[in-house]
Motif scaffolding. Structure first.
Motif, PDB file in Angstrom:
ATOM      1  N   THR A  57      -0.938   6.835   7.159  1.00  0.00           N
ATOM      2  CA  THR A  57      -0.720   5.377   7.628  1.00  0.00           C
ATOM      3  C   THR A  57      -0.932   4.276   6.590  1.00  0.00           C
ATOM      4  O   THR A  57      -0.234   3.462   6.543  1.00  0.00           O
ATOM      5  CB  THR A  57      -1.367   4.979   8.712  1.00  0.00           C
ATOM      6  OG1 THR A  57      -2.972   4.848   8.128  1.00  0.00           O
ATOM      7  CG2 THR A  57      -1.415   5.903  10.045  1.00  0.00           C
ATOM      8  N   CYS A  58      -1.223   4.549   5.399  1.00  0.00           N
ATOM      9  CA  CYS A  58      -1.721   3.773   4.374  1.00  0.00           C
ATOM     10  C   CYS A  58      -1.059   4.165   2.931  1.00  0.00           C
ATOM     11  O   CYS A  58      -1.248   3.315   2.038  1.00  0.00           O
ATOM     12  CB  CYS A  58      -3.023   3.179   4.375  1.00  0.00           C
ATOM     13  SG  CYS A  58      -4.258   4.375   3.694  1.00  0.00           S
ATOM     14  N   SER A  59      -0.816   5.606   2.936  1.00  0.00           N
ATOM     15  CA  SER A  59      -0.440   5.916   1.525  1.00  0.00           C
ATOM     16  C   SER A  59       0.968   5.211   1.037  1.00  0.00           C
ATOM     17  O   SER A  59       0.984   5.058  -0.043  1.00  0.00           O
ATOM     18  CB  SER A  59      -0.241   7.650   1.849  1.00  0.00           C
ATOM     19  OG  SER A  59       0.861   7.783   3.009  1.00  0.00           O
ATOM     20  N   SER A  60       1.942   5.052   1.823  1.00  0.00           N
ATOM     21  CA  SER A  60       3.072   4.355   1.406  1.00  0.00           C
ATOM     22  C   SER A  60       2.812   2.947   0.955  1.00  0.00           C
ATOM     23  O   SER A  60       3.276   2.895  -0.246  1.00  0.00           O
ATOM     24  CB  SER A  60       4.081   4.370   2.491  1.00  0.00           C
ATOM     25  OG  SER A  60       4.407   5.525   2.924  1.00  0.00           O
ATOM     26  N   HIS A  61       1.966   2.246   1.291  1.00  0.00           N
ATOM     27  CA  HIS A  61       1.629   0.937   0.946  1.00  0.00           C
ATOM     28  C   HIS A  61       0.940   1.097  -0.407  1.00  0.00           C
ATOM     29  O   HIS A  61       1.002   0.207  -1.132  1.00  0.00           O
ATOM     30  CB  HIS A  61       0.747   0.149   2.001  1.00  0.00           C
ATOM     31  CG  HIS A  61       0.171  -1.227   1.572  1.00  0.00           C
ATOM     32  ND1 HIS A  61      -0.974  -1.301   1.356  1.00  0.00           N
ATOM     33  CD2 HIS A  61       1.072  -2.234   1.354  1.00  0.00           C
ATOM     34  CE1 HIS A  61      -1.121  -2.657   0.967  1.00  0.00           C
ATOM     35  NE2 HIS A  61      -0.010  -3.206   1.017  1.00  0.00           N
ATOM     36  N   LEU A  62      -0.157   2.041  -0.573  1.00  0.00           N
ATOM     37  CA  LEU A  62      -0.895   2.170  -1.605  1.00  0.00           C
ATOM     38  C   LEU A  62       0.004   2.501  -2.792  1.00  0.00           C
ATOM     39  O   LEU A  62      -0.047   2.176  -3.823  1.00  0.00           O
ATOM     40  CB  LEU A  62      -2.032   3.481  -1.324  1.00  0.00           C
ATOM     41  CG  LEU A  62      -3.047   3.695  -2.561  1.00  0.00           C
ATOM     42  CD1 LEU A  62      -3.604   2.111  -2.773  1.00  0.00           C
ATOM     43  CD2 LEU A  62      -3.778   4.577  -2.074  1.00  0.00           C
ATOM     44  N   ILE A  63       1.128   3.391  -2.371  1.00  0.00           N
ATOM     45  CA  ILE A  63       2.047   3.810  -3.797  1.00  0.00           C
ATOM     46  C   ILE A  63       2.686   2.581  -4.077  1.00  0.00           C
ATOM     47  O   ILE A  63       2.875   2.414  -5.344  1.00  0.00           O
ATOM     48  CB  ILE A  63       2.924   4.708  -3.378  1.00  0.00           C
ATOM     49  CG1 ILE A  63       2.050   6.020  -3.080  1.00  0.00           C
ATOM     50  CG2 ILE A  63       3.955   5.136  -4.217  1.00  0.00           C
ATOM     51  CD1 ILE A  63       3.233   7.140  -2.323  1.00  0.00           C
ATOM     52  N   VAL A  64       3.056   1.683  -3.093  1.00  0.00           N
ATOM     53  CA  VAL A  64       3.951   0.587  -3.554  1.00  0.00           C
ATOM     54  C   VAL A  64       3.015  -0.511  -4.412  1.00  0.00           C
ATOM     55  O   VAL A  64       3.365  -1.083  -5.424  1.00  0.00           O
ATOM     56  CB  VAL A  64       4.232  -0.067  -2.414  1.00  0.00           C
ATOM     57  CG1 VAL A  64       5.014  -1.767  -2.760  1.00  0.00           C
ATOM     58  CG2 VAL A  64       5.391   0.760  -1.618  1.00  0.00           C
ATOM     59  N   VAL A  65       1.785  -0.609  -3.849  1.00  0.00           N
ATOM     60  CA  VAL A  65       0.845  -1.470  -4.591  1.00  0.00           C
ATOM     61  C   VAL A  65       0.843  -1.141  -6.058  1.00  0.00           C
ATOM     62  O   VAL A  65       0.379  -1.992  -6.950  1.00  0.00           O
ATOM     63  CB  VAL A  65      -0.363  -1.510  -3.762  1.00  0.00           C
ATOM     64  CG1 VAL A  65      -1.676  -2.170  -4.607  1.00  0.00           C
ATOM     65  CG2 VAL A  65      -0.307  -2.302  -2.494  1.00  0.00           C
ATOM     66  N   SER A  66       0.535   0.090  -6.045  1.00  0.00           N
ATOM     67  CA  SER A  66       0.147   0.917  -7.430  1.00  0.00           C
ATOM     68  C   SER A  66       1.313   0.585  -8.450  1.00  0.00           C
ATOM     69  O   SER A  66       1.047   0.168  -9.616  1.00  0.00           O
ATOM     70  CB  SER A  66      -0.411   2.356  -7.495  1.00  0.00           C
ATOM     71  OG  SER A  66      -1.301   2.514  -6.601  1.00  0.00           O
TER      72      SER A  66
END
Length: 323
Positions: A253-262
């Protein structure tokens, strides 16, 4: 006495001649052969069309599909709006620069591009922090998620982010516009950004640098701290989940957002916060391309490729059209 006054007047005249008012800038862009520039033009054209189509698809799906009327997709929708604004501010003029091996831009046009460029970057910094808080509440406090992340609260967060980015960008634009350029108007870049403008300025840039450092606290450092704290708590809570399936579901649920942030913060810090010593203009242009041209294309892909809700919304829309 009269001789001294004449000497002062002469020095003033020389000084005034040196402080030639710059009315336009010449952006070098990507210097190279005509073939190379044509290839880059076609590449960026494909990327730009993909960016517009991908983000418009996200906006349309979130607006029309009831199963996407949640805080997370509400924030993703505004991220897509910002990505369209960012690329539209940068890419069309970059096409002109590529086709003509450089291009002129009026002083007002340059400051206008700088304003909207700053606005888009600041908004994304703030929105990514808001989205990380949303994921923190969803995973660490799921029972109270609906009562905390209400529609009214989400709207307030987004409106505050837009107001703050538009306000701070005024400061980011006014101070560089007051610098003296002494006739130097060649910018070795494809966009009017603060760093290349400071490189050709001949007046003291201490105030501008001080302003950048002070404003970076609320618009870069604070959002970064919020993101780090949120994800530290998220990871700790995920590791406490006993079942492997539960951990995978929570992390997805948060992996996509973490990739975008990185991707976004990695390139942003490389350009503005911790630039490598002796960084060439080519390296700076490539890094700027990553978060201004390619990241807006990648964002909708990351949020949609492995997202079951997006896939379901696309199927439902397709079925509704075929009826």
């Amino acid at each position: 006495m009269r001789r001294k006054m004449n000497l002062n007047m002469k020095n003033k005249e020389i000084s005034d001649k040196n402080l030639t008012v710059v009315t336009e800038f010449f952006l070098l862009g990507f210097q190279g052969s005509q073939h190379l520039r044509n290839v880059l033009f076609l590449l960026f054209l494909v990327v730009y069309c993909g960016t517009i189509c991908g983000n418009l698809l996200i906006i349309t799906l979130v607006s029309t599909s009831k199963n996407l009327h949640t805080p997370m997709y509400f924030f993703i929708c505004h991220l897509s709006i910002n990505d369209i604004l960012l690329t539209t501010n940068i890419v069309p003029n970059m096409f002109h620069i590529l086709l003509n091996n450089g291009g002129t831009m009026t002083f007002i046009g340059c400051m206008t591009q700088l304003y909207f460029f700053s606005t888009s970057e600041i908004f994304e910094c703030l929105l990514l922090a808001v989205m990380s808080y949303d994921r923190y509440v969803a995973i660490c406090n799921p029972l109270r998620y609906s009562s905390i992340m209400t529609i009214e609260y989400c709207v307030k967060l987004v409106i505050m982010s837009w107001i703050l980015c538009f306000s701070v960008s005024i400061i980011f634009t006014i101070t560089p516009s007051m610098l003296n350029f002494c006739g130097k108007n060649i910018i070795d870049h494809f966009v009017c950004d603060t760093v290349p403008l400071l490189e050709i300025a001949c007046s003291d840039t201490f105030i501008v640098h001080l302003q950048i450092y002070l404003l970076s606290i609320p618009i870069i450092i604070v959002p970064t701290v919020i993101i780090i704290v949120s994800y530290v708590n998220i990871i700790v809570n995920i590791l406490r989940i006993s079942s492997r399936t539960g951990r995978q579901k929570a992390f997805s649920t948060c992996s996509s957002h973490l990739i975008v942030v990185s991707i976004f913060y990695g390139t942003l810090f490389s350009v503005y916060v911790f630039p490598p010593k002796g960084q060439s203009s080519t390296a700076s242009k490539i890094l700027t391309l990553l978060y201004t041209v390619f990241t807006p294309l990648v964002n909708p892909m990351i949020y949609s490729l492995r997202n079951k809700d997006i896939h379901k919304a696309v199927r439902d829309t397709h079925i509704a059209r075929n009826k």
